[in-house]
Design a protein around this motif. Sequence first.
Motif, PDB file in Angstrom:
ATOM      1  N   ASN A   2      -3.241   4.191   4.240  1.00 14.81           N
ATOM      2  CA  ASN A   2      -2.395   4.278   3.057  1.00 14.81           C
ATOM      3  C   ASN A   2      -1.922   2.895   2.609  1.00 14.81           C
ATOM      4  O   ASN A   2      -1.842   2.604   1.414  1.00 14.81           O
ATOM      5  N   LEU A   3      -1.639   2.037   3.580  1.00 15.01           N
ATOM      6  CA  LEU A   3      -1.227   0.674   3.225  1.00 15.01           C
ATOM      7  C   LEU A   3      -2.383  -0.053   2.537  1.00 15.01           C
ATOM      8  O   LEU A   3      -2.195  -0.701   1.497  1.00 15.01           O
ATOM      9  N   GLY A  41      -6.199   1.022  -4.532  1.00 14.09           N
ATOM     10  CA  GLY A  41      -6.953   2.265  -4.353  1.00 14.09           C
ATOM     11  C   GLY A  41      -6.133   3.489  -4.699  1.00 14.09           C
ATOM     12  O   GLY A  41      -5.423   3.496  -5.713  1.00 14.09           O
ATOM     13  N   LYS A  42      -6.259   4.476  -3.826  1.00 18.29           N
ATOM     14  CA  LYS A  42      -5.562   5.736  -4.104  1.00 18.29           C
ATOM     15  C   LYS A  42      -4.668   6.125  -2.920  1.00 18.29           C
ATOM     16  O   LYS A  42      -5.028   7.025  -2.145  1.00 18.29           O
ATOM     17  N   PRO A  43      -3.545   5.500  -2.793  1.00 19.15           N
ATOM     18  CA  PRO A  43      -2.613   5.904  -1.733  1.00 19.15           C
ATOM     19  C   PRO A  43      -2.143   7.331  -2.003  1.00 19.15           C
ATOM     20  O   PRO A  43      -2.098   7.755  -3.162  1.00 19.15           O
ATOM     21  N   SER A  63      10.286   1.918 -10.871  1.00 21.52           N
ATOM     22  CA  SER A  63      10.008   0.744 -11.708  1.00 21.52           C
ATOM     23  C   SER A  63       8.810  -0.061 -11.211  1.00 21.52           C
ATOM     24  O   SER A  63       8.106  -0.686 -12.007  1.00 21.52           O
ATOM     25  N   CYS A  64       8.561  -0.066  -9.911  1.00 23.57           N
ATOM     26  CA  CYS A  64       7.429  -0.844  -9.379  1.00 23.57           C
ATOM     27  C   CYS A  64       6.135  -0.035  -9.377  1.00 23.57           C
ATOM     28  O   CYS A  64       5.046  -0.603  -9.489  1.00 23.57           O
ATOM     29  N   GLY A  65       6.230   1.271  -9.168  1.00 22.86           N
ATOM     30  CA  GLY A  65       5.030   2.092  -9.196  1.00 22.86           C
ATOM     31  C   GLY A  65       4.342   2.212  -7.848  1.00 22.86           C
ATOM     32  O   GLY A  65       4.843   1.745  -6.817  1.00 22.86           O
ATOM     33  N   LYS A  66       3.155   2.814  -7.884  1.00 28.11           N
ATOM     34  CA  LYS A  66       2.505   3.244  -6.644  1.00 28.11           C
ATOM     35  C   LYS A  66       1.636   2.180  -5.996  1.00 28.11           C
ATOM     36  O   LYS A  66       1.275   2.307  -4.824  1.00 28.11           O
ATOM     37  N   LEU A  67       1.245   1.180  -6.739  1.00 30.86           N
ATOM     38  CA  LEU A  67       0.323   0.180  -6.194  1.00 30.86           C
ATOM     39  C   LEU A  67       0.991  -1.187  -6.044  1.00 30.86           C
ATOM     40  O   LEU A  67       1.845  -1.568  -6.851  1.00 30.86           O
ATOM     41  N   TYR A  68       0.539  -1.912  -5.050  1.00 29.41           N
ATOM     42  CA  TYR A  68       0.964  -3.296  -4.802  1.00 29.41           C
ATOM     43  C   TYR A  68       2.459  -3.407  -4.503  1.00 29.41           C
ATOM     44  O   TYR A  68       3.012  -4.495  -4.573  1.00 29.41           O
ATOM     45  N   TYR A  69       3.089  -2.306  -4.189  1.00 34.47           N
ATOM     46  CA  TYR A  69       4.516  -2.345  -3.870  1.00 34.47           C
ATOM     47  C   TYR A  69       4.814  -1.444  -2.669  1.00 34.47           C
ATOM     48  O   TYR A  69       4.382  -0.285  -2.628  1.00 34.47           O
ATOM     49  N   ILE A  70       5.546  -1.980  -1.704  1.00 35.77           N
ATOM     50  CA  ILE A  70       5.981  -1.237  -0.525  1.00 35.77           C
ATOM     51  C   ILE A  70       7.501  -1.227  -0.530  1.00 35.77           C
ATOM     52  O   ILE A  70       8.134  -2.277  -0.349  1.00 35.77           O
TER      53      ILE A  70
END
Lengths: 326, 208
Positions: A7-8, A15-17, A290-297
């Motif tokens: 998932n990371l 991709g598709k987390p 605000s950050c969304g699903k990709l490139y943000y943890i």
Amino acid sequence: MLTKRQNLLETIRGGKPDRFVNQWEAFGGVMGDPCKLRTRAERGGPDAVDSWGVTTTWPANVPGPFPVHDYEHKVVKDITRWKEVVHAPSLDVPDSAWDDVKAQASQIDRNEQFLTFFIAPGIFEQAHYLMGIDTTLLNFYEEPEAMHELIDYITDWKIKYAELVCKHLKPEAILHHDDWGSQINSFMSPEMFEEFIVPAFKRLYGYYKSHGVELIVHHSDSYAANLVPYMIEMGIDIWQGGLKSNNLPELVKKYGGQISFMGGINNGIVDVLDWTNELVAREVEEMCTSCGKLYYIPSMCGGGPGATDVYKAVSKEIDRMSSVMF
Amino acid sequence: MSKIQEVKDLVAAGKTKLVPGKVQEALDEGNAATEILAAMVEAMGVVGDKFSAGEIFVPEMLVAGKAMQKGVDVLKPALAGAGSVSLGKCIIGTVAGDLHDIGKNLVALMIESAGFDVIDLGVDVPTAKFLETIEANSDVKVVALSGLLTTTMPAMKETVESIKASGKTGFKVLVGGAPITPEFAASIGADAYARDAGGAAIKAKELI
């Protein structure tokens, strides 16, 4: 359902987390000091001197240890004469010194987590431990040649340490601690950072990358939005600790795909005496949406997993946002 | 360009090696030491404003402060003859439980550059130490408290309340630091709040 590790990778590679990476869940942390480098004061105990000669103190009423930088205790009193007083610690230890971290590593489920070795202090931090942060920053102006030499010396030593880490532990990720800013700005200008700091980290992170380390996670719980292009150049995969003041949504949009961002949930906002679940929920929801699903943890900005009630509350709210957004 | 303007520009640019000579030239030209000092204070004000705006960084502030100190060293003999030019004393320290010093050091630098005599008590300063120092300096004008950690906000509250409850007067209490807000400052009875080092110097001058 993806593993935590998968998932990371889906998250940071566009991709598709199938959910948010929940704080530190994908990192199997290994900590240790095989070379006995970090002798430091214990809370309420006497001051201690580490293997670089840096004195640390930890008064009982203070949350953590700190280097002592009055004139008497500074290792480097005159940067032009640093070679006379700075002596990198020996890394010559028996292989058995690594047994403890190897034992920790053997407990990590590699399907779920990246074997992650924690390293501190960083290059800039090591420099200012030796002489004080004000003096370090001033010396970039006044004695640039000597500062370049000292940073090269520290970096050479850290690469020798990296050789041992890669040989004995073979980590898949490193978490390297080097704070580069305050809450509102970087300590130094991007130009100064480019001159003094970037080349050192390119060498160090380049070494780790070429010796099997897949992920470079760099911790700086600060403002450093103005340094992100350099972080990419250095080879950082995940900048951990970016405070909310960096405008992470904008950074994700601008640099996502080249680097990922982990943080945004300021300890200074949620980890307060009168914290509430509502406060935590609001902060987590704001960052996730605000950050969304990709490139943000989504993560608290402090440099490691915590066992506090606040940390657990943040994790619970991230799970809730995963159920809402995925 | 006048010599005084040149001094001002050199201080703002942090030209530590050039400032002393230029200050001496300005004195030799017949300019009053107090006038030259005022120009340097003004230069540091500009530096503080730029720092607050994020246009310059910590090293630029430090080097400007050092440049000003070098200039003041040249001025000192002349200033002694001109009588006191200080705005008064400022006691500064980081509250108990907090060892972070860079923010406090920058504030001390800027307040000193604004014309105060700074008594820097360092870090992790117990309330009793602030009270003792106030007692020993009855002419103090500003007491500045710094704290970086949320965990030390109670210590800041206790210190401000103890200072206020001591009955000592004639000075104002200024607070600041990352977790401190104007609301918190007001709630604990501080006289003023400053967001950063440049702001602290401006606020300190307003308070006297």
